[in-house]
Enzyme design. Structure first.
Site, PDB file in Angstrom:
ATOM      1  CB  ALA A 197     -33.022   8.192  19.345  1.00 15.44           C
ATOM      2  CB  THR A 257     -29.994  14.417  12.005  1.00 15.60           C
ATOM      3  OG1 THR A 257     -29.532  15.117  10.838  1.00 15.60           O
ATOM      4  CG2 THR A 257     -29.537  15.153  13.244  1.00 15.60           C
ATOM      5  CB  SER A 258     -26.272  12.040   8.512  1.00 15.33           C
ATOM      6  OG  SER A 258     -27.112  12.722   7.604  1.00 15.33           O
ATOM      7  CG  HIS A 277     -37.044  19.979   6.428  1.00 19.06           C
ATOM      8  ND1 HIS A 277     -36.193  18.898   6.565  1.00 19.06           N
ATOM      9  CD2 HIS A 277     -36.244  21.041   6.170  1.00 19.06           C
ATOM     10  CE1 HIS A 277     -34.938  19.307   6.397  1.00 19.06           C
ATOM     11  NE2 HIS A 277     -34.944  20.601   6.168  1.00 19.06           N
TER      12      HIS A 277
END
Ligand SMILES: [Zn+2]
Length: 249
Positions: free
Chosen positions: A235, A192-193, A119
């Site tokens: 994490a 992250t989902s 991104h």
């Protein structure tokens, strides 16, 4: 948690052909709130409404309120133990590369070299009109009073090199991440989902080619049912433990 981390360590290929896909969760302990979480820093407006190509073109002042906030949050953030563990694993030849959906540059600041920024990044700037690159130091000098920053050459609004909502993923990022996925024997999902395409396609690609899948997420991602091992933890706790298991054996 330790047992689940050990399961991931056992899946680790000695070839080091591992793709790591990271998202907002890995940077939350660094002080960067998840854009999609309600409340907190982004509560003055909805980033999914103001961080768009249309807002940038039609209401640059509003888009720049978000840009200034994002700029300041990123500038104040520091890599955490999770970013550092991934950099250490790459140095040891146990990770091929990282594909991140984050725009904070924290993987590179921790020392990771092969990072695909899906991104884009808040550390690069350019004109939204003539596309001329702009100086990042100058971007730090813009204040709410002087925003929006307009291009000295063409007068269009200046923007960070990030992919705004509704804009396409840069082709070179798609290309590089596809290459990483096609050679990977393991995909590790971190923070992250996996709700957002096309990033969430990468782990599935690895799996379709016979690779393994693992995740480290506080809440199970959408791809959890496909995972060979899953750690339900932050994490910044699980990745240093995983690095110790892989590096000290
Ligand atoms: Zn321009």
């Amino acid at each position: 948690m330790k047992e689940a981390v050990e399961r991931i360590a056992r899946l680790w290929p000695s070839s080091g052909k591992v793709l790591v896909l990271t998202g907002a969760g890995i940077s939350v302990p660094s002080g960067i709130p998840d854009f999609r979480s309600p409340g907190g820093l982004w509560s003055r407006y909805d980033p999914m409404r103001v961080a768009t190509a249309e807002a940038l073109a039609n209401s640059p002042a509003e888009a720049w309120r978000f840009i200034l906030d994002a700029r300041d949050v990123m500038a104040a953030a520091r890599p955490n133990a999770a970013h550092e563990a991934l950099a250490e694993l790459e140095r040891a030849g146990l990770i091929e590369g990282i594909v991140t959906q984050n725009i904070d540059g924290l993987h590179q600041r921790a020392g990771s070299l092969n990072v695909v920024e899906f991104h884009g990044t808040m550390s690069g700037w350019r004109c939204n009109g003539c596309q001329a690159p702009k100086d990042a130091t100058r971007a730090m000098e813009v204040t709410p009073e002087t925003a929006p920053w307009l291009c000295e050459r063409c007068g269009a609004v200046v923007r960070p090199d990030v992919v705004f909502f509704g804009e396409p993923i840069p082709l070179d990022a798609l290309d590089k991440s596809g290459q990483l996925a096609s050679g990977a024997e393991l995909a590790l999902i971190v923070g992250t989902s996996c709700e957002v395409a096309p990033a969430n396609v990468l782990p599935q690609l690895v799996r379709q080619q016979g690779g393994r899948l693992a995740e480290i997420n506080l809440a199970a991602s959408r791809l959890a049912p496909l995972c060979d091992a899953a750690v339900a933890a932050g994490a910044e706790e699980a990745l240093p433990l995983l690095a110790r298991l892989l590096l000290d054996q």
